[in-house]
Design a protein around this motif. Structure first.
Motif, short mmCIF file in Angstrom:
data_model
loop_
_atom_site.label_atom_id
_atom_site.label_comp_id
_atom_site.label_asym_id
_atom_site.label_seq_id
_atom_site.Cartn_x
_atom_site.Cartn_y
_atom_site.Cartn_z
N SER A 119 0.83 -1.20 0.00
CA SER A 119 0.00 0.00 0.00
C SER A 119 0.87 1.25 0.00
CB SER A 119 -0.90 0.00 1.23
OG SER A 119 -0.13 -0.04 2.42
N SER A 120 2.04 1.16 0.69
CA SER A 120 2.92 2.31 0.88
C SER A 120 4.36 1.84 0.85
CB SER A 120 2.62 2.99 2.23
OG SER A 120 1.26 3.35 2.32
N ALA A 144 0.53 1.96 -7.64
CA ALA A 144 -0.18 3.05 -8.32
C ALA A 144 -1.65 2.65 -8.50
CB ALA A 144 0.46 3.33 -9.67
N ARG A 145 -2.51 3.65 -8.70
CA ARG A 145 -3.93 3.38 -8.84
C ARG A 145 -4.23 2.37 -9.93
NH1 ARG A 145 -8.02 6.56 -6.94
NH2 ARG A 145 -9.23 4.94 -7.94
N ASN A 189 -0.23 1.44 6.01
CA ASN A 189 -0.89 2.21 4.96
C ASN A 189 -0.75 3.70 5.28
OD1 ASN A 189 -2.64 3.50 3.19
ND2 ASN A 189 -4.18 1.89 3.26
N ARG A 191 -1.09 6.05 2.69
CA ARG A 191 -1.54 6.69 1.45
C ARG A 191 -2.38 7.92 1.75
NH1 ARG A 191 -1.14 2.67 -2.87
NH2 ARG A 191 -2.48 4.00 -4.15
N ASP A 192 -2.41 8.86 0.78
CA ASP A 192 -3.25 10.04 0.92
C ASP A 192 -4.30 10.11 -0.19
OD1 ASP A 192 -1.69 10.67 -1.27
OD2 ASP A 192 -0.76 12.45 -0.36
N ASP A 193 -4.55 8.96 -0.88
CA ASP A 193 -5.61 8.92 -1.88
C ASP A 193 -6.81 8.18 -1.31
OD1 ASP A 193 -4.84 6.27 -1.89
OD2 ASP A 193 -4.20 6.22 -3.98
N ASP A 194 -7.73 7.72 -2.16
CA ASP A 194 -8.93 7.09 -1.63
C ASP A 194 -8.73 5.62 -1.26
OD1 ASP A 194 -8.70 6.28 -4.26
OD2 ASP A 194 -10.74 6.77 -4.84
N TYR A 195 -7.47 5.17 -1.18
CA TYR A 195 -7.15 3.86 -0.61
C TYR A 195 -6.37 4.02 0.70
CZ TYR A 195 -8.83 1.33 -4.67
OH TYR A 195 -9.63 0.79 -5.66
N ASN A 201 -11.63 4.16 3.32
CA ASN A 201 -10.61 4.12 2.28
C ASN A 201 -9.68 2.93 2.45
OD1 ASN A 201 -11.67 6.43 1.20
ND2 ASN A 201 -9.96 7.75 1.72
N ARG A 204 -11.11 -0.30 1.22
CA ARG A 204 -11.59 -0.30 -0.16
C ARG A 204 -10.95 -1.43 -0.99
NH1 ARG A 204 -14.04 3.88 -2.42
NH2 ARG A 204 -13.15 5.31 -0.86
#
Length: 359
Positions: A119-120, A144-145, A189, A191-195, A201, A204
């Protein structure tokens, strides 16, 4: 009150008892990750389990970093596992495939030097098992997404291949510090996106994977395994009870066959938790069947089922050394101890040479 010896419906499967065989990595596959004939013997010996959950099976070359573990991304791997499921079914058993991506636990030696993914950007503690001995883990790179979509499709393919291989269902391995767990829990984790960030998040990715597997296998033949209560291979969460209660609420509408929890006690004999089991909070938020696991005796398992805390119980090490475990429980036969030194060896010793109890 139900007992361990009563049948129970786990989704589409009606199993004859509530004594399940937990997933157990045993490293008896080939060096190129194909199930071997001896594995068919091993699982068939244990077909009296209400249900066998297979050892973790890799979904892709990228996701598998354990010597002599097996995969389900190639046709020869499907054929290897078909020999196993045929043997279990011939012995009147039932078996589902636990599918798995190890994430940051994959050493680069398994992937031609490729950096592991997670995730990170984090590094697992300790040292990896490789074909050349123990080696430090590498620092992972964040997915990556667009890569997340690709990994979800790898899970979908593995579920499809599990059915081709004759499995009766599929379990999503979301426990033990592997890739899905690395998305779920906040110390892995970042992350600063929607995962990443809040509970919705971080869970998800689990939901993306589980829905993909349900689409292939059917929700009533899909289960999920979690390990909520403490550190596992360096993965942990600062506030796990509300996190996993939210996970249970999110999984509940999917209509899964069951949810399995590996929760060792604080004084566990194979892993010690840093908090009490979170199963009661999960039970309160998940209306489907719940299976509990880890360091349980027969007596403790009987209480959990009789009290309604669990619908079934899964046993790991006891099934290693007692291939006829349900019969031994039913007849009050003594239990054999397992030899930990041969748990991850190759060959029959400590694998297929544990005898059934005398009549």
């Amino acid at each position: 009150m139900p007992s361990l010896f009563d049948p129970v419906a786990l989704g589409a499967l009606i199993v004859p008892n509530r004594i399940l065989m937990a997933p157990l990595t045993r490293t008896r596959g080939s060096a190129d990750h194909v199930a071997t004939p001896i594995m068919a013997d091993y699982y068939a010996q244990r077909a009296s389990a209400g249900l066998i959950v297979s050892e973790a099976i890799g979904i892709s070359r990228q996701g598998l970093g354990m010597p002599h573990a097996t995969g389900l991304w190639r046709d020869d791997q499907v054929a290897g596992w078909r020999r196993v499921t045929d043997a279990v079914h011939a012995a009147n058993g039932r078996i589902i495939a636990q599918i798995w991506h190890m994430g940051r636990m994959v050493h680069p030696s398994f992937t031609d030097g490729a950096t592991p993914i997670s995730s990170s950007s984090t590094r697992a503690p300790g040292r990896a098992h490789t074909y050349d001995g123990r080696a430090p883990y590498a620092e992972a790179r964040p997915l990556a997404r667009e890569e997340i979509v690709e990994v979800v499709e790898d899970y979908r393919l593995a579920a499809r291949n599990a059915l081709r291989a004759g499995f009766d269902g599929v379990q999503v391995h979301a426990a033990n510090g592997y890739l899905i767990d690395q998305f779920l829990r906040d110390n892995a984790n970042h992350r600063d996106d929607d995962y990443g960030g809040g509970f919705d998040n971080r869970m998800r990715f689990l939901l993306d994977v589980t829905r993909a597997v349900c689409a292939e296998a059917g929700a009533d033949r899909t289960s999920v395994r979690l390990s909520p209560n403490g550190d596992t291979q360096g993965v942990n969460d600062s506030d796990p009870e509300p996190l996993f209660a939210a996970v249970a609420r999110a999984l509940d509408p999917l209509g899964l066959a069951f949810l399995e929890l590996r929760e060792p006690p604080r004084d566990g004999t194979l892993g010690m938790a840093d908090r009490d089991p979170i199963a009661p909070a999960i039970r309160a938020n998940f209306g489907g069947k719940l299976v509990l696991n880890s360091d349980l005796t027969r007596e403790a398992a009987e209480r959990l089922v009789a009290d309604g805390a669990a619908d079934a119980v899964s046993f790991g090490r006891l099934f290693i050394s007692n291939p006829d475990l349900p019969e031994r429980f039913a007849r009050d036969h003594p239990l054999s101890d397992y030899d930990r030194a041969t748990s991850y060896a190759q060959g029959p010793e400590g694998y297929t040479d544990y005898p059934a109890a005398a009549p």
